[in-house]
Design a protein around this motif. Structure first.
Motif, short mmCIF file in Angstrom:
data_model
loop_
_atom_site.label_atom_id
_atom_site.label_comp_id
_atom_site.label_asym_id
_atom_site.label_seq_id
_atom_site.Cartn_x
_atom_site.Cartn_y
_atom_site.Cartn_z
N ALA A 47 0.90 -1.22 0.01
CA ALA A 47 0.03 0.07 -0.01
C ALA A 47 0.80 1.10 -0.05
CB ALA A 47 -1.04 0.08 1.41
N GLU A 48 0.15 2.38 -0.40
CA GLU A 48 1.20 3.52 -0.29
C GLU A 48 1.44 3.76 1.21
OE1 GLU A 48 2.49 5.42 -2.07
OE2 GLU A 48 2.02 4.58 -4.14
N ALA A 49 2.62 4.51 1.50
CA ALA A 49 2.77 4.61 2.78
C ALA A 49 1.70 5.62 3.55
CB ALA A 49 4.17 5.53 2.79
N ARG A 50 0.96 6.42 2.81
CA ARG A 50 0.10 7.58 3.59
C ARG A 50 -1.04 6.50 3.77
NH1 ARG A 50 -1.97 12.07 0.97
NH2 ARG A 50 -3.80 11.83 2.33
N ASP A 51 -1.48 5.53 3.22
CA ASP A 51 -2.50 4.70 3.40
C ASP A 51 -2.12 3.54 4.49
OD1 ASP A 51 -4.05 6.34 1.77
OD2 ASP A 51 -2.99 5.13 0.02
N SER A 52 -0.92 3.49 5.00
CA SER A 52 -0.58 2.25 5.69
C SER A 52 -0.50 2.58 7.14
CB SER A 52 0.85 1.88 5.25
OG SER A 52 1.77 2.73 5.92
N THR A 53 -0.35 1.63 7.92
CA THR A 53 0.00 1.61 9.29
C THR A 53 1.39 1.76 9.96
OG1 THR A 53 -0.09 -0.97 9.48
CG2 THR A 53 -2.21 -0.10 9.74
N LEU A 54 2.35 2.17 8.92
CA LEU A 54 3.42 2.36 9.43
C LEU A 54 3.63 3.23 10.73
CD1 LEU A 54 6.62 1.81 8.39
CD2 LEU A 54 6.36 4.36 7.38
N PRO A 55 4.14 2.57 11.89
CA PRO A 55 3.96 3.33 12.95
C PRO A 55 5.01 4.29 13.08
CG PRO A 55 5.35 1.47 13.34
CD PRO A 55 5.10 1.32 11.80
N ALA A 56 4.90 5.19 14.19
CA ALA A 56 6.07 6.26 14.72
C ALA A 56 7.22 5.42 14.76
CB ALA A 56 5.53 6.86 15.89
N ALA A 57 8.18 6.14 14.11
CA ALA A 57 9.63 5.48 14.26
C ALA A 57 10.05 5.74 15.84
CB ALA A 57 10.66 6.47 13.45
N ARG A 58 10.82 4.34 16.24
CA ARG A 58 11.33 4.43 17.40
C ARG A 58 12.73 3.63 17.15
NH1 ARG A 58 6.70 1.74 18.43
NH2 ARG A 58 7.96 -0.28 18.57
N PHE A 59 13.81 4.31 17.56
CA PHE A 59 15.02 3.79 17.39
C PHE A 59 16.32 4.39 18.31
CE2 PHE A 59 14.32 7.45 14.72
CZ PHE A 59 15.39 8.21 14.80
N THR A 81 25.58 4.03 14.75
CA THR A 81 25.00 2.69 14.69
C THR A 81 23.45 2.97 15.14
OG1 THR A 81 26.81 1.58 15.25
CG2 THR A 81 24.99 0.57 15.62
N VAL A 82 22.66 2.47 14.37
CA VAL A 82 21.14 2.64 14.64
C VAL A 82 20.39 1.45 14.85
CG1 VAL A 82 19.04 3.63 13.95
CG2 VAL A 82 21.29 4.36 12.76
N THR A 83 19.73 1.11 15.81
CA THR A 83 19.12 0.23 16.38
C THR A 83 17.54 0.44 16.16
OG1 THR A 83 20.68 -0.59 17.75
CG2 THR A 83 18.77 -2.03 17.94
N ALA A 84 16.75 -0.42 15.22
CA ALA A 84 15.60 -0.03 14.96
C ALA A 84 14.57 -0.74 16.03
CB ALA A 84 14.92 -0.41 13.68
N ASP A 85 13.60 -0.11 16.63
CA ASP A 85 12.87 -0.43 17.65
C ASP A 85 11.40 -0.84 16.92
OD1 ASP A 85 11.83 -1.59 20.29
OD2 ASP A 85 11.22 0.43 20.71
#
Ligand code: BMA
Length: 828
Positions: free
Chosen positions: A736-748, A762-766
């Motif tokens: 789906a297009e990002a704007r229509d998705s449930t992509l959550p708030a970024a946590r890292f 070094t980035v660790t994705a949460d």
């Protein structure tokens, strides 16, 4: 007295700037009238006035409009030089570049008049001993420039009104078209002595023209050099010798009596080939050409040559007509970008600035630079650096987006400039194409020129007759195309199945997903706009508040309906943010993903499609534009998109046959056999389907792996992603297009450690992270971050290097104004 070798004496000191006719503001004229405003040569009027504190920086806010008077003023440069007889037979005044309509006077007498920025000029000061311009002692040199704006307007009426997409009739003067403004360019209409001026003193004879080509021959190679000499006194006919040497190998020929041209060939038993970036080392050899008498050397010319073959394969196939670059029998997938003048005042671009820009191009995994026809023929430094870096060059003749008159005086000027530049550039191993013009063949067909020309000429003579003849005469080893776009078979110039193509409908009128509707054979231009880096933008635009449409922003956005196109191009994919910093990031990110999507799509069709040249690599001032590197030399997020999409090995997921396929591209000399781990996951990281698929890709090959339905069908499009991984290379697909998705708030989490030359982040994705990019200029305007647009699944970790001096700390890096993601453009 025996002649010494030719001597070159640059005239750099003592120049002053003076204003003639034209609307100079009173206070500026008062200062100029004192006669002591210093001028820099090489340079131009704008930079001189800036250095004298008489004008503000034209690149800031709306100073462009404030300074528009400069192009309507006649300017004069004056200096003196001392000279006394030194035993040489002849003395020439040589200008490598005059911008543009100039009258040159020495000691009060007119020496010459010129009208072409794209040529150099040699003016004999004492062609006959009886009539010399020189005085023993102090000599005065004056260069008057006619105001280019009124001159060009008047010329356009004399030559006839012609169609073009911009109001100013730049086709009526041989001056860099974009110096009058472009859809990314400031209008300056500057004047000046923009390249070196010097006195050349010589005796007996000099090398008037040196044409050189290097051809591989099995394990060896041959260098062929054609030399034209000029004799000081054509009536006396000394025997001259011409010699070419590379390392210990030498070939020599005697030019007897009155002859003034010779061709000689030097064979080398073993040579290493010159290879473009990504294919091998760009081996170069130093060649010296010398002109001698029995007693001594009169003149020398140095060239660096490389041995490679080049052709563009345009042999028709079932699909149409390819446009495939072949070097040393190796087809090359072209990873290119279009180049514009790197500064609207090109006299400021020195070798180190060229070096920085071209190394950035290499860092972005490019292998070709196209020098676009609305700019300039770049200096020797540019092409030398391309040779050294293995960056292929494609040089347009300087014609862009307009109908050009075929009448005098332009006709002769154009022939002279073409001759000179063909000879100057043709020995460079990086040069793989000379191209007649930018978009003029297309304009003639599609932009209603035929009717609007009303019988006037439009330039066909140059592209179809003059240039191919000159290239055949002077540099038959360099391929030529009449235009870009161009279809070799005589089809429509922008035909998708034939030759090169420019794709502009996506940016202008359609969504970027429609790049996927096209399968060109070669893309010579396409692109998407985005603003410059924040630091560059804030240096140039002081609006308070800054908004997308605030006055300075509008001055620094030159594209027709530019901001409307930015917004209509964003909304299908991402939310339009209200705060300015997020708007800036959203537009930069959309630029990067638009071009990345296109590049992955084009590459997935190799070898049907054999290259993509992105519009555009660089900028000439701080502006919202299609560039990957902004006018203050900073990389935009698009830079990372190029670097990733042009990497040696890539995986992308593409629509195929109603489903999806992983396309694995391997632009290395080794076959790639491995296994692909394909997973369909939720954004929270739960695996919904997974499969491991073995693959083999040939060296320089592409393999398409159709993915089974279990992986590609989902009932939760808004919450799932497909990832295909092999050997640390990843392709992704979103249902789906990002704007229509449930992509959550970024946590890292961010950690920093110092390494040689900078830091490692070094980035660790949460949470799931899309396109995490560090806008590093927000912390350190001189820092460069080597990677960006990172996509990480929850729990994944990545490291990114930053080149910088000083220190960085994790809290600064994690700041929301620095660490940006796509997530934030989705989550309200
Ligand atoms: C093409 C180029 C340039 C222009 C670009 C963006 O036409 O050749 O003339 O800057 O598109 O509009």
């Amino acid at each position: 007295m025996t002649p010494t070798p030719l001597a070159r004496r640059p005239i750099v000191d003592g120049w002053t700037l003076h204003a003639g006719r034209g609307p100079v503001p009173d206070e500026v004229r008062a200062r100029l009238d004192t006669g002591v405003v210093a001028a820099t040569v090489p340079g131009c009027v704008h930079t001189d006035l800036m250095d004298a504190g008489l004008i503000p920086d034209p690149y800031l806010d709306d100073n462009e409009a404030l300074l528009a008077w400069i192009g309507r003023v006649d300017w004069t440069y004056r200096t003196t030089f001392t000279w006394s007889p030194d035993g040489h037979d002849r003395h020439d005044l040589v200008f490598d570049g005059l911008d543009t309509i100039a009258r040159i006077e020495v000691n009060g007498r007119v020496l010459a008049e010129t009208a072409n920025q794209h040529r150099s000029y040699r003016m004999p000061l004492d062609a006959t001993p009886a009539d010399t311009f020189l005085r023993d002692g102090v000599n005065e040199l004056v260069v008057h420039f006619t105001a280019p704006v009124p001159h060009t307007n008047a010329q356009s009426l004399t030559l006839g009104v012609r169609p073009r997409p911009y109001p100013f009739p730049y086709e009526a003067i041989r001056k860099s078209a974009c110096s009058f403004g472009w859809d990314w360019g400031i209008a300056t209409a500057t004047s000046g002595i923009w390249r070196e001026v010097r006195i050349e003193s010589w005796s007996t004879a000099r090398l008037a023209e040196v044409r050189l080509r290097a051809d591989p021959d099995g394990d060896g190679g041959a260098v062929t050099v054609t030399v034209q000499v000029e004799r000081a006194d054509p009536a006396t006919a000394d025997d001259l010798r011409v010699r070419i040497g590379i390392a210990d190998a030498v070939a020599e020929h005697t030019l007897s009596h009155h002859a003034d041209a010779v061709t000689l060939r030097l064979d080398l038993e073993r040579v290493e080939r010159w290879w473009p970036a990504g294919y091998g080392h760009p081996h170069l050899y130093d060649a010296t050409v010398a002109l001698l008498t029995a007693a001594e050397t009169l003149d020398t010319a140095e060239r660096r040559v490389g041995f490679r073959t080049v052709e563009w394969n345009t042999t028709p196939d079932e699909a149409g007509t390819p446009f495939t670059l072949v070097i040393n029998d190796q087809p090359i997938y072209v990873k290119g970008a279009n180049w514009i003048p790197d500064d609207a005042f090109p006299s400021r671009v020195d070798r180190s600035r060229y070096g920085r820009r071209l190394r950035q191009a290499r860092d972005a995994n490019l292998n070709l630079i196209r020098v676009w026809g609305g700019g300039i023929y770049e200096s020797d430094d540019f092409y030398d650096l391309c040779d050294e870096l293995g960056l292929l060059t494609w040089q347009d003749f300087l014609f862009a987006c307009a109908a050009y008159p075929e009448e005098e005086p332009l006709r002769s000027e154009i022939e002279a400039e073409a001759r000179e530049n063909i000879v100057r550039l043709a020995s460079h191993p990086s040069l793989v194409l000379l191209n007649g013009n930018n978009e003029n063949l297309w304009g003639f067909e599609d932009w209603d020129w035929k009717r609007r020309l009303d019988g006037r000429t439009w330039g066909a003579f140059y592209y179809y007759d003059l240039f191919p003849r000159l290239v055949a005469e002077l540099a038959s080893h360099v391929p030529y195309a009449p235009g870009s776009p161009f279809s070799p078979g005589g089809e429509h110039p922008n035909a998708e199945e034939h030759g090169s193509m420019h794709l502009w409908e996506q940016w202008n009128r359609q969504d970027w997903l429609t790049y996927r509707d096209h399968r060109p054979r070669f893309v010579a231009e396409f692109g998407w706009q985005g603003p410059p880096t924040w630091t560059t933008l804030r240096r140039a635009v002081s609006d308070d508040p800054l908004t997308p449409e605030s006055p300075g922003m509008t001055v620094h956005q030159k594209a027709m309906e530019g901001n409307v196109k930015l917004t209509t191009g964003l909304v299908p994919h991402l939310r339009v943010p209200d705060d300015m910093e997020s708007w800036h990031w959203a537009m930069q990110l959309n630029q990067a993903i638009a071009v990345r999507t296109a590049l992955e799509h084009f590459r997935s069709w190799a070898p049907h499609t054999m290259g993509a040249v992105v519009w555009q690599l660089n900028d000439c001032w701080p502006v919202t534009s299609w560039a990957a590197i902004d006018g203050d030399e900073r990389a935009k997020p698009l830079f990372h998109a190029l670097r990733r999409a042009f990497a040696d090995r890539t995986i992308s997921i593409q629509p195929r046959d109603g489903g999806l396929a992983a396309v694995i591209a391997n632009d290395t000399a080794d076959a790639w056999s491995s296994s692909l781990s394909v997973r369909r996951l939720t954004y929270a990281g739960a695996v919904r389907a997974e499969e491991t698929i073995g693959f083999d890709v040939d060296a320089r090959g592409t393999t398409t792996v159709l993915l089974p339905d279990a992986l590609t069908r989902t009932d939760a499009a808004e919450d799932e992603v497909l990832v295909a991984d092999a050997d640390a290379v990843r392709g992704t697909w979103y249902f789906a297009e990002a704007r229509d998705s449930t992509l959550p708030a970024a946590r890292f989490f961010v950690e920093v450690s110092s390494v040689d030359g900078g830091s490692e982040i070094t980035v660790t994705a949460d949470s799931m992270l899309r396109d995490l990019t560090f806008l590093i200029d927000r912390i350190d305007p001189d820092a460069h971050v080597e990677d960006g647009l990172l996509t990480l699944l929850p729990g994944e970790r990545a490291t990114v290097r930053v080149r910088h001096a000083g220190a960085l700390d994790a809290a600064q890096l994690a700041d929301p104004s620095v660490a940006r993601t796509m997530n934030e453009l989705v989550t309200p």
